[in-house]
Motif scaffolding. Structure first.
Motif, PDB file in Angstrom:
ATOM      1  N   LYS A  30       0.842  -1.184   0.000  1.00  0.00           N
ATOM      2  CA  LYS A  30       0.000   0.000   0.000  1.00  0.00           C
ATOM      3  C   LYS A  30       0.884   1.241   0.000  1.00  0.00           C
ATOM      4  N   GLY A 144      -5.760   6.055  -3.877  1.00  0.00           N
ATOM      5  CA  GLY A 144      -6.825   6.871  -3.336  1.00  0.00           C
ATOM      6  C   GLY A 144      -7.067   8.191  -4.020  1.00  0.00           C
ATOM      7  N   GLN A 196     -14.508  12.711   0.412  1.00  0.00           N
ATOM      8  CA  GLN A 196     -15.408  11.556   0.409  1.00  0.00           C
ATOM      9  C   GLN A 196     -14.982  10.536  -0.645  1.00  0.00           C
ATOM     10  N   ALA A 199     -11.914   8.711   0.686  1.00  0.00           N
ATOM     11  CA  ALA A 199     -12.280   7.727   1.702  1.00  0.00           C
ATOM     12  C   ALA A 199     -12.905   6.489   1.053  1.00  0.00           C
ATOM     13  N   HIS A 200     -13.743   6.717   0.049  1.00  0.00           N
ATOM     14  CA  HIS A 200     -14.364   5.604  -0.669  1.00  0.00           C
ATOM     15  C   HIS A 200     -13.301   4.726  -1.329  1.00  0.00           C
ATOM     16  N   GLY A 202     -10.224   4.390  -0.443  1.00  0.00           N
ATOM     17  CA  GLY A 202      -9.503   3.672   0.598  1.00  0.00           C
ATOM     18  C   GLY A 202     -10.206   2.372   0.956  1.00  0.00           C
ATOM     19  N   GLU A 203     -11.532   2.404   1.020  1.00  0.00           N
ATOM     20  CA  GLU A 203     -12.309   1.197   1.294  1.00  0.00           C
ATOM     21  C   GLU A 203     -12.230   0.214   0.132  1.00  0.00           C
ATOM     22  N   GLN A 204     -12.147   0.742  -1.084  1.00  0.00           N
ATOM     23  CA  GLN A 204     -12.138  -0.117  -2.272  1.00  0.00           C
ATOM     24  C   GLN A 204     -10.867  -0.950  -2.406  1.00  0.00           C
ATOM     25  N   GLN A 205      -9.798  -0.557  -1.720  1.00  0.00           N
ATOM     26  CA  GLN A 205      -8.572  -1.355  -1.775  1.00  0.00           C
ATOM     27  C   GLN A 205      -8.832  -2.799  -1.365  1.00  0.00           C
ATOM     28  N   THR A 206      -9.746  -3.001  -0.438  1.00  0.00           N
ATOM     29  CA  THR A 206     -10.046  -4.362   0.031  1.00  0.00           C
ATOM     30  C   THR A 206     -11.411  -4.864  -0.433  1.00  0.00           C
ATOM     31  N   GLN A 207     -12.238  -3.980  -0.976  1.00  0.00           N
ATOM     32  CA  GLN A 207     -13.606  -4.374  -1.323  1.00  0.00           C
ATOM     33  C   GLN A 207     -13.855  -4.510  -2.822  1.00  0.00           C
ATOM     34  N   SER A 208     -13.067  -3.816  -3.638  1.00  0.00           N
ATOM     35  CA  SER A 208     -13.362  -3.756  -5.061  1.00  0.00           C
ATOM     36  C   SER A 208     -12.875  -4.990  -5.813  1.00  0.00           C
TER      37      SER A 208
END
Length: 247
Positions: A30, A144, A196, A199-200, A202-208
């Motif tokens: 990362k 990000g 925003q 931040a989204h 940042g979440e997508q690194q593990t969710q996308s």
């Protein structure tokens, strides 16, 4: 990137991947947030990153970027210094458009991890057309940095949209150049919206799905098995629409 309704443009049969055509390394380190001062950037500026190969920066693209600099005095353009002719040429083109050399900053080529760390200093990544950023855009999303693109009729001008759809940011895909310019200006003037989006991502690194390398491999294997299955049945090649596996 290649809808089946575009198939008449191709002699090949289209075999679609679900989510996104582009594989990404989900196990790479990362990025580390770095200070703008380390890269020679003003701390309080709005940094518009456009780390493209020079052939992608057409006059039309540069016109729009310079209009954005006129519209937002706090903004600067951060470009990649691919070869010795880039800085003097683009500086002169900016001058012709009424933009001073102090609004353009040029970054050297760096090893990948240093490049990714540096990218964290950007506020937005500006896409080009008719040939979009490919790897460079997915790198920006990985660290990000929101990407703004506009979707066109060809594969090369649909890549950015494919990447953004995969990270659940369709609102960053414009339908035309006017909307593209307006979206960038809107984000430049709305710090809360930019935060925003960061931040989204940042979440997508593990969710996308874009950053799920194992899922991509399984989807790719499944697509090959569909092709091989047709061969074993004695069937000719055919278009294979994307399907989503229950994994």
């Amino acid at each position: 990137v290649t809808p089946l309704e575009h198939s008449h443009h191709f002699s090949e049969m289209i075999a679609q991947m679900p989510y996104c055509y582009q594989p990404n390394d989900s196990k790479r380190p990362k990025p580390v947030q770095t200070n703008r001062k380390a890269w020679g950037l003003p701390q309080e500026a709005l940094v518009l990153c456009a780390f493209h190969q020079p052939y992608k920066i057409s006059s039309e693209v540069f016109d729009v970027w310079c209009r954005l600099l006129h519209a937002e005095p706090r903004a600067l353009l951060w470009l990649l210094n691919w070869n010795p002719s880039i800085q003097p040429r683009l500086t002169e083109e900016a001058k012709i458009r009424g933009i001073g050399a102090d609004r353009l900053f040029f970054a050297p080529l760096l090893p990948l991890q240093d490049h990714l760390n540096r990218l964290t200093c950007a506020d937005l990544f500006l896409d080009t057309w008719p040939c979009h950023a490919h790897t460079t855009a997915s790198e920006a999303l990985w660290v990000g940095v929101p990407v703004v693109t506009w979707i066109g009729p060809t594969f090369a001008q649909r890549v950015g949209a494919s990447l953004l759809e995969a990270v659940a940011l369709p609102e960053c895909v414009a339908a035309d150049v006017i909307s593209y310019e307006g979206k960038i200006l809107e984000l430049l003037q709305n710090n809360s919206a930019r935060q925003q989006l960061r931040a989204h991502l940042g979440e997508q690194q593990t969710q996308s799905f874009l950053f799920d390398g194992s899922r991509f491999a399984r989807d790719f294997e499944a697509l090959w098995l569909r092709m091989w299955g047709r061969y074993l049945q004695g069937l000719p090649p055919a278009h294979l629409p994307a399907t989503q596996l229950n994994l």
